[in-house]
Design an enzyme around this catalytic site. Sequence first.
Site, short mmCIF file in Angstrom:
data_model
loop_
_atom_site.label_atom_id
_atom_site.label_comp_id
_atom_site.label_asym_id
_atom_site.label_seq_id
_atom_site.Cartn_x
_atom_site.Cartn_y
_atom_site.Cartn_z
N GLY A 103 0.81 -1.21 0.00
CA GLY A 103 0.00 0.00 0.00
C GLY A 103 0.85 1.27 0.00
CB ILE B 185 1.87 4.34 4.69
CG1 ILE B 185 0.97 5.58 4.49
CG2 ILE B 185 2.90 4.60 5.79
CD1 ILE B 185 0.06 5.88 5.65
CB SER C 177 -5.45 7.46 12.34
OG SER C 177 -6.04 8.65 11.92
CB ALA C 178 -4.29 12.49 14.04
CB THR C 179 -9.10 9.60 13.09
OG1 THR C 179 -10.52 9.80 13.10
CG2 THR C 179 -8.83 8.12 13.25
CE1 TYR D 39 -8.93 3.78 9.04
CE2 TYR D 39 -9.03 6.07 9.79
CZ TYR D 39 -8.30 4.99 9.35
OH TYR D 39 -6.93 5.09 9.24
CE LYS E 73 -6.25 2.52 11.30
NZ LYS E 73 -5.25 1.54 10.92
CG PHE F 135 -0.98 14.41 12.76
CD1 PHE F 135 -0.42 13.52 13.70
CD2 PHE F 135 -1.91 15.33 13.22
CE1 PHE F 135 -0.77 13.58 15.05
CE2 PHE F 135 -2.25 15.40 14.57
CZ PHE F 135 -1.68 14.52 15.49
CG ASN F 136 -4.02 14.97 7.25
OD1 ASN F 136 -4.11 14.93 8.47
ND2 ASN F 136 -5.07 15.11 6.47
CG ASN G 53 -12.98 9.69 0.05
OD1 ASN G 53 -13.93 10.13 -0.59
ND2 ASN G 53 -12.91 8.44 0.47
P1 NAD Z 1 -3.42 1.52 1.61
O1 NAD Z 1 -4.83 1.13 1.36
O2 NAD Z 1 -2.64 2.14 0.52
O3 NAD Z 1 -2.60 0.25 2.15
C1 NAD Z 1 -3.18 -0.77 2.91
C2 NAD Z 1 -2.64 -2.09 2.37
O4 NAD Z 1 -3.22 -3.16 3.13
C3 NAD Z 1 -3.02 -2.34 0.91
O5 NAD Z 1 -1.89 -2.81 0.22
C4 NAD Z 1 -4.11 -3.40 0.99
O6 NAD Z 1 -4.13 -4.22 -0.16
C5 NAD Z 1 -3.70 -4.15 2.25
N1 NAD Z 1 -4.82 -4.82 2.93
C6 NAD Z 1 -6.02 -4.31 3.28
N2 NAD Z 1 -6.75 -5.23 3.92
C7 NAD Z 1 -5.99 -6.36 3.98
C8 NAD Z 1 -6.19 -7.65 4.51
N3 NAD Z 1 -7.35 -7.98 5.12
N4 NAD Z 1 -5.19 -8.56 4.42
C9 NAD Z 1 -4.03 -8.25 3.81
N5 NAD Z 1 -3.78 -7.03 3.27
C10 NAD Z 1 -4.76 -6.10 3.35
O7 NAD Z 1 -3.44 2.47 2.89
P2 NAD Z 1 -2.26 3.36 3.48
O8 NAD Z 1 -2.60 4.78 3.25
O9 NAD Z 1 -0.95 2.85 3.08
O10 NAD Z 1 -2.50 3.10 5.04
C11 NAD Z 1 -1.78 2.09 5.75
C12 NAD Z 1 -2.27 2.06 7.18
O11 NAD Z 1 -2.11 3.36 7.76
C13 NAD Z 1 -3.75 1.71 7.33
O12 NAD Z 1 -3.90 0.90 8.47
C14 NAD Z 1 -4.40 3.06 7.55
O13 NAD Z 1 -5.59 2.95 8.29
C15 NAD Z 1 -3.32 3.79 8.33
N6 NAD Z 1 -3.43 5.26 8.21
C16 NAD Z 1 -3.42 5.83 6.97
C17 NAD Z 1 -3.53 7.22 6.85
C18 NAD Z 1 -3.56 7.89 5.49
O14 NAD Z 1 -3.98 9.04 5.41
N7 NAD Z 1 -3.13 7.24 4.41
C19 NAD Z 1 -3.66 8.00 8.01
C20 NAD Z 1 -3.65 7.38 9.25
C21 NAD Z 1 -3.53 5.99 9.34
N1 UDP Z 2 -10.70 18.82 1.37
C1 UDP Z 2 -11.28 19.60 0.39
N2 UDP Z 2 -11.58 19.02 -0.81
C2 UDP Z 2 -11.35 17.70 -1.07
C3 UDP Z 2 -10.75 16.90 -0.07
C4 UDP Z 2 -10.45 17.49 1.15
O1 UDP Z 2 -11.50 20.78 0.59
O2 UDP Z 2 -11.67 17.23 -2.18
C5 UDP Z 2 -10.32 19.42 2.67
C6 UDP Z 2 -11.01 18.82 3.87
O3 UDP Z 2 -12.25 19.48 4.12
C7 UDP Z 2 -9.99 19.04 4.99
C8 UDP Z 2 -8.64 18.95 4.25
O4 UDP Z 2 -8.94 19.18 2.87
O5 UDP Z 2 -10.09 20.36 5.51
C9 UDP Z 2 -7.96 17.59 4.39
O6 UDP Z 2 -8.89 16.58 4.04
P1 UDP Z 2 -8.46 15.07 3.85
O7 UDP Z 2 -9.68 14.29 3.49
O8 UDP Z 2 -7.28 14.99 2.93
O9 UDP Z 2 -7.91 14.65 5.29
P2 UDP Z 2 -8.68 14.55 6.71
O10 UDP Z 2 -9.94 15.33 6.64
O11 UDP Z 2 -8.88 13.13 6.90
O12 UDP Z 2 -7.73 15.17 7.67
#
Ligand code: NAD
Ligand code: UDP
Length: 334
Positions: A9, A11, A123-125, A147, A151, A176-177, A196
Amino acid sequence: MILVTGGAGYIGSHACVALLSTGEDVVVFDNFCNSSPIALERVQKICGRPLTVVEGDVRDQAALEKVLTQYGCTSVMHFAGLKSVQDSVAQPLEYYDQNVIGSHRLLRAMQATGVRKIVFSSSATVYGTPQFLPYTEEHPLSAVNPYGRTKLMIEEMLRDQYASDTSWAVAILRYFNPVGAHESGLIGEDPKGVPNNLVPFVAQVAIGRRERLNIWGNDYETPDGTGVRDYIHVMDLAAGHVSALKVLDQPQCFSVNLGTGAGSSVLEVVRAFETASGRAIPFDIKPRRAGDIDAYYAATDYASKLLGWSATRSLQTMCADHWRWQSSNPNGYA
Ligand code: NAD
Ligand code: UDP
């Protein structure tokens, strides 16, 4: 050997680059439900080193035990899971299944094979609505959507497991983001369908896949009225994982923010991306998106003290690297 779940994926693939570059051996375990095996070919190209790939689902405990044993894994980085807030509202059971049950099976498999070191993608969420900013790690935890609740549940499961057996080493990393891409432009974020998140959407406007950006609200309590977030370069984030793994040489359980400490508004991101790409990003101001918060950003003191790590790359670098990936791969890995 490190087991990296979800390593194909966004990250995870960048973390694999960081791990291979520091000499670690990696086995990726991924079902490719939201990623492409091409990402892992590119990771190996960047690093000039091989990694092992096993296709499988983290809910399959037997498959995980087999991999942990067969490859002699000593630690796990757990990225696998689903991450769309919107989808989690529409399909909560799917999210609890993949994220919570998937993590539970992974911990069971680790317990059965004697692997007790894990770095988890939180996640910061989990901080919910800000009671104060920046969010420190002591900020109360609450989740505002399914979601986020997955977490939070996984965090609690990890803390409970450590409390029951303090020989475990557990790092809970609250991202964070994450934005940007590896500087080579070979790997990056490749969202399926309409993105999104802000930066992937902006990048698709810049490349001509989408006409205009919708900015969700310009009446927030922020300097320019648009939402403020703490964007962090994905390679800084990846480096944070390597630092966390080093600290886990000693048994312990900690939760730490991975952010820059600085907030940027939507309009600031748009301007930075225009500069990076040399292209205009046309936008419309639309009503607020449900559930969005005005502003949030990380307190970073604990990360620098505990991990000896801090983010170094600027918003301009994040946009430049994201653009290099997007412009050299207009349709992602397809
Ligand atoms: P991503 O969707 O790009 O990567 C997730 C990977 O996990 C993918 O390769 C997917 O195929 C694999 N996967 C999903 N479900 C699976 C399963 N049941 N078995 C095996 N593999 C599976 O997402 P990402 O952005 O790389 O995020 C990685 C992690 O970081 C996630 O847990 C996500 O919740 C967390 N995270 C992401 C963000 C962000 O903004 N990207 C922010 C905070 C936390
Ligand atoms: N945002 C926006 N248009 C988009 C997607 C996001 O204006 O098409 C804004 C959203 O309202 C937020 C910021 O961008 O203020 C970051 O949103 P994102 O979905 O990337 O991250 P998160 O809300 O999960 O922090």
